[in-house]
Write a protein that holds these residues in place. Structure first.
Motif, PDB file in Angstrom:
ATOM      1  N   THR A  76       0.837  -1.212   0.000  1.00  0.00           N
ATOM      2  CA  THR A  76       0.000   0.000   0.000  1.00  0.00           C
ATOM      3  C   THR A  76       0.866   1.253   0.000  1.00  0.00           C
ATOM      4  OG1 THR A  76      -0.131   0.205   2.414  1.00  0.00           O
ATOM      5  CG2 THR A  76      -1.729  -1.256   1.341  1.00  0.00           C
ATOM      6  N   SER A  77       2.191   1.052  -0.085  1.00  0.00           N
ATOM      7  CA  SER A  77       3.179   2.138  -0.036  1.00  0.00           C
ATOM      8  C   SER A  77       3.304   2.775   1.343  1.00  0.00           C
ATOM      9  CB  SER A  77       2.902   3.209  -1.097  1.00  0.00           C
ATOM     10  OG  SER A  77       3.096   2.672  -2.398  1.00  0.00           O
ATOM     11  N   SER A  78       2.866   2.055   2.344  1.00  0.00           N
ATOM     12  CA  SER A  78       3.109   2.491   3.712  1.00  0.00           C
ATOM     13  C   SER A  78       4.583   2.243   4.030  1.00  0.00           C
ATOM     14  CB  SER A  78       2.220   1.713   4.674  1.00  0.00           C
ATOM     15  OG  SER A  78       2.496   2.078   6.006  1.00  0.00           O
ATOM     16  N   THR A  79       5.232   3.201   4.684  1.00  0.00           N
ATOM     17  CA  THR A  79       6.672   3.117   4.906  1.00  0.00           C
ATOM     18  C   THR A  79       7.039   3.012   6.378  1.00  0.00           C
ATOM     19  OG1 THR A  79       6.855   5.530   4.902  1.00  0.00           O
ATOM     20  CG2 THR A  79       7.166   4.401   2.795  1.00  0.00           C
ATOM     21  N   SER A  80       8.212   2.419   6.625  1.00  0.00           N
ATOM     22  CA  SER A  80       8.758   2.309   7.969  1.00  0.00           C
ATOM     23  C   SER A  80      10.248   2.611   7.895  1.00  0.00           C
ATOM     24  CB  SER A  80       8.552   0.891   8.527  1.00  0.00           C
ATOM     25  OG  SER A  80       7.193   0.548   8.566  1.00  0.00           O
ATOM     26  N   TYR A  81      10.799   3.159   8.997  1.00  0.00           N
ATOM     27  CA  TYR A  81      12.198   3.565   8.990  1.00  0.00           C
ATOM     28  C   TYR A  81      12.907   3.219  10.291  1.00  0.00           C
ATOM     29  CZ  TYR A  81      10.964   6.378   4.923  1.00  0.00           C
ATOM     30  OH  TYR A  81      10.531   6.778   3.685  1.00  0.00           O
ATOM     31  N   LEU A  82      14.200   2.951  10.157  1.00  0.00           N
ATOM     32  CA  LEU A  82      15.082   2.875  11.300  1.00  0.00           C
ATOM     33  C   LEU A  82      15.107   4.247  11.960  1.00  0.00           C
ATOM     34  CD1 LEU A  82      17.374   1.163  12.721  1.00  0.00           C
ATOM     35  CD2 LEU A  82      18.937   2.256  11.100  1.00  0.00           C
TER      36      LEU A  82
ATOM     37  N   SER B  60      10.834  -0.297  -9.994  1.00  0.00           N
ATOM     38  CA  SER B  60      12.061  -0.090  -9.250  1.00  0.00           C
ATOM     39  C   SER B  60      11.771   0.461  -7.860  1.00  0.00           C
ATOM     40  CB  SER B  60      12.992   0.854 -10.009  1.00  0.00           C
ATOM     41  OG  SER B  60      12.350   2.094 -10.238  1.00  0.00           O
ATOM     42  N   LEU B  61      12.754   0.275  -7.000  1.00  0.00           N
ATOM     43  CA  LEU B  61      12.699   0.752  -5.621  1.00  0.00           C
ATOM     44  C   LEU B  61      13.817   1.766  -5.447  1.00  0.00           C
ATOM     45  CD1 LEU B  61      11.478   0.136  -2.711  1.00  0.00           C
ATOM     46  CD2 LEU B  61      13.488  -1.340  -2.411  1.00  0.00           C
ATOM     47  N   HIS B  62      13.576   2.786  -4.619  1.00  0.00           N
ATOM     48  CA  HIS B  62      14.567   3.831  -4.439  1.00  0.00           C
ATOM     49  C   HIS B  62      14.738   4.159  -2.963  1.00  0.00           C
ATOM     50  CE1 HIS B  62      14.541   4.550  -8.752  1.00  0.00           C
ATOM     51  NE2 HIS B  62      13.234   4.412  -8.688  1.00  0.00           N
ATOM     52  N   LEU B  63      15.910   4.699  -2.650  1.00  0.00           N
ATOM     53  CA  LEU B  63      16.169   5.217  -1.311  1.00  0.00           C
ATOM     54  C   LEU B  63      16.892   6.543  -1.461  1.00  0.00           C
ATOM     55  CD1 LEU B  63      15.909   4.561   1.746  1.00  0.00           C
ATOM     56  CD2 LEU B  63      18.281   3.743   1.638  1.00  0.00           C
ATOM     57  N   GLN B  64      16.184   7.614  -1.145  1.00  0.00           N
ATOM     58  CA  GLN B  64      16.790   8.945  -1.153  1.00  0.00           C
ATOM     59  C   GLN B  64      17.419   9.167   0.206  1.00  0.00           C
ATOM     60  OE1 GLN B  64      17.040  11.305  -3.668  1.00  0.00           O
ATOM     61  NE2 GLN B  64      18.334  12.414  -2.212  1.00  0.00           N
ATOM     62  N   MET B  65      18.710   9.455   0.220  1.00  0.00           N
ATOM     63  CA  MET B  65      19.435   9.636   1.474  1.00  0.00           C
ATOM     64  C   MET B  65      20.004  11.040   1.536  1.00  0.00           C
ATOM     65  SD  MET B  65      21.362   5.945   1.777  1.00  0.00           S
ATOM     66  CE  MET B  65      22.501   6.302   0.458  1.00  0.00           C
ATOM     67  N   ASN B  66      19.568  11.817   2.501  1.00  0.00           N
ATOM     68  CA  ASN B  66      20.026  13.195   2.682  1.00  0.00           C
ATOM     69  C   ASN B  66      20.747  13.325   4.020  1.00  0.00           C
ATOM     70  OD1 ASN B  66      18.702  13.929   0.245  1.00  0.00           O
ATOM     71  ND2 ASN B  66      16.784  14.276   1.366  1.00  0.00           N
ATOM     72  N   SER B  67      21.487  14.406   4.160  1.00  0.00           N
ATOM     73  CA  SER B  67      22.205  14.685   5.412  1.00  0.00           C
ATOM     74  C   SER B  67      22.990  13.458   5.875  1.00  0.00           C
ATOM     75  CB  SER B  67      21.219  15.131   6.506  1.00  0.00           C
ATOM     76  OG  SER B  67      20.500  16.264   6.086  1.00  0.00           O
ATOM     77  N   LEU B  68      23.732  12.892   4.981  1.00  0.00           N
ATOM     78  CA  LEU B  68      24.459  11.659   5.289  1.00  0.00           C
ATOM     79  C   LEU B  68      25.520  11.880   6.357  1.00  0.00           C
ATOM     80  CD1 LEU B  68      24.646  10.242   1.691  1.00  0.00           C
ATOM     81  CD2 LEU B  68      23.760   8.995   3.670  1.00  0.00           C
ATOM     82  N   LYS B  69      25.698  10.843   7.171  1.00  0.00           N
ATOM     83  CA  LYS B  69      26.662  10.876   8.268  1.00  0.00           C
ATOM     84  C   LYS B  69      27.677   9.741   8.092  1.00  0.00           C
ATOM     85  CE  LYS B  69      22.994  12.404  11.424  1.00  0.00           C
ATOM     86  NZ  LYS B  69      22.283  12.117  12.693  1.00  0.00           N
TER      87      LYS B  69
ATOM     88  N   VAL C   7      17.547   7.068  10.877  1.00  0.00           N
ATOM     89  CA  VAL C   7      17.493   7.644   9.526  1.00  0.00           C
ATOM     90  C   VAL C   7      16.193   8.367   9.261  1.00  0.00           C
ATOM     91  CG1 VAL C   7      18.971   5.761   8.707  1.00  0.00           C
ATOM     92  CG2 VAL C   7      16.500   5.652   8.293  1.00  0.00           C
ATOM     93  N   LYS C   8      15.250   8.264  10.180  1.00  0.00           N
ATOM     94  CA  LYS C   8      13.952   8.907   9.983  1.00  0.00           C
ATOM     95  C   LYS C   8      14.134  10.409   9.829  1.00  0.00           C
ATOM     96  CE  LYS C   8       9.267   8.042  11.536  1.00  0.00           C
ATOM     97  NZ  LYS C   8       8.406   7.404  12.548  1.00  0.00           N
ATOM     98  N   GLY C   9      13.495  10.955   8.782  1.00  0.00           N
ATOM     99  CA  GLY C   9      13.624  12.381   8.504  1.00  0.00           C
ATOM    100  C   GLY C   9      14.773  12.705   7.567  1.00  0.00           C
ATOM    101  N   ARG C  10      15.691  11.738   7.377  1.00  0.00           N
ATOM    102  CA  ARG C  10      16.811  11.945   6.455  1.00  0.00           C
ATOM    103  C   ARG C  10      16.685  11.073   5.210  1.00  0.00           C
ATOM    104  NH1 ARG C  10      21.825  10.481   7.847  1.00  0.00           N
ATOM    105  NH2 ARG C  10      21.187   8.841   9.314  1.00  0.00           N
ATOM    106  N   PHE C  11      16.136   9.884   5.367  1.00  0.00           N
ATOM    107  CA  PHE C  11      16.009   8.935   4.258  1.00  0.00           C
ATOM    108  C   PHE C  11      14.548   8.810   3.848  1.00  0.00           C
ATOM    109  CE2 PHE C  11      19.940   6.037   5.222  1.00  0.00           C
ATOM    110  CZ  PHE C  11      20.738   7.167   5.268  1.00  0.00           C
ATOM    111  N   ALA C  12      14.315   8.506   2.575  1.00  0.00           N
ATOM    112  CA  ALA C  12      12.955   8.278   2.089  1.00  0.00           C
ATOM    113  C   ALA C  12      12.949   7.122   1.099  1.00  0.00           C
ATOM    114  CB  ALA C  12      12.406   9.528   1.431  1.00  0.00           C
ATOM    115  N   ILE C  13      12.121   6.127   1.375  1.00  0.00           N
ATOM    116  CA  ILE C  13      11.981   4.973   0.482  1.00  0.00           C
ATOM    117  C   ILE C  13      10.775   5.195  -0.414  1.00  0.00           C
ATOM    118  CG2 ILE C  13      10.566   3.689   2.165  1.00  0.00           C
ATOM    119  CD1 ILE C  13      11.924   1.112   1.153  1.00  0.00           C
TER     120      ILE C  13
END
Length: 123
Positions: free
Chosen positions: A54-60, A77-86, A63-69
């Protein structure tokens, strides 16, 4: 035979961004549960993000607030946008698919895995 092929890994400086992609064959991403996992040297594989049919998402939490699946149904295809990387995000990143949706963060609940793509974040 289901095949998953990741791409997009790279070496970046802290604060930078990357977008990982996973091309999926056979299964329609719109109908299955999928996830992104990562594994750093000497550590166990951990779930980073999951997305269900249903495109419901869950996060570690870290990474919540920085990554988006997300899924691209048209390109399957599947994607992972990763921002503010550490630096602690440095790891091999894997996409995974489950024949039947289970617990999004549990490795053994996924049946198919890609080969991984390396993400290295320098300080």
């Amino acid at each position: 035979q289901v095949q998953l092929l990741e791409s997009g890994g790279d070496s970046v400086q802290a604060g930078g961004s990357l977008r990982l992609s996973c091309a999926v064959s056979v299964y329609s991403v719109s109908r299955v549960c999928m996830g992104w996992f990562r594994q750093a040297p000497g550590k166990e594989r951990e779930a980073v993000a999951g997305i269900d049919s249903t495109s419901s998402t869950s996060y570690l939490a870290s990474v919540k607030g920085r990554f988006a699946i997300s899924k691209d149904n048209a390109k399957n295809s599947l994607h992972l946008q990763m921002n503010s990387l550490k630096p602690e995000d440095t790891a091999m990143y894997y996409c995974a698919a489950a024949r039947r949706c289970g617990r999004w963060s549990v490795v053994k609940d996924y049946n198919y895995w890609g080969q991984g793509t390396q993400v290295t974040v320098s300080s």
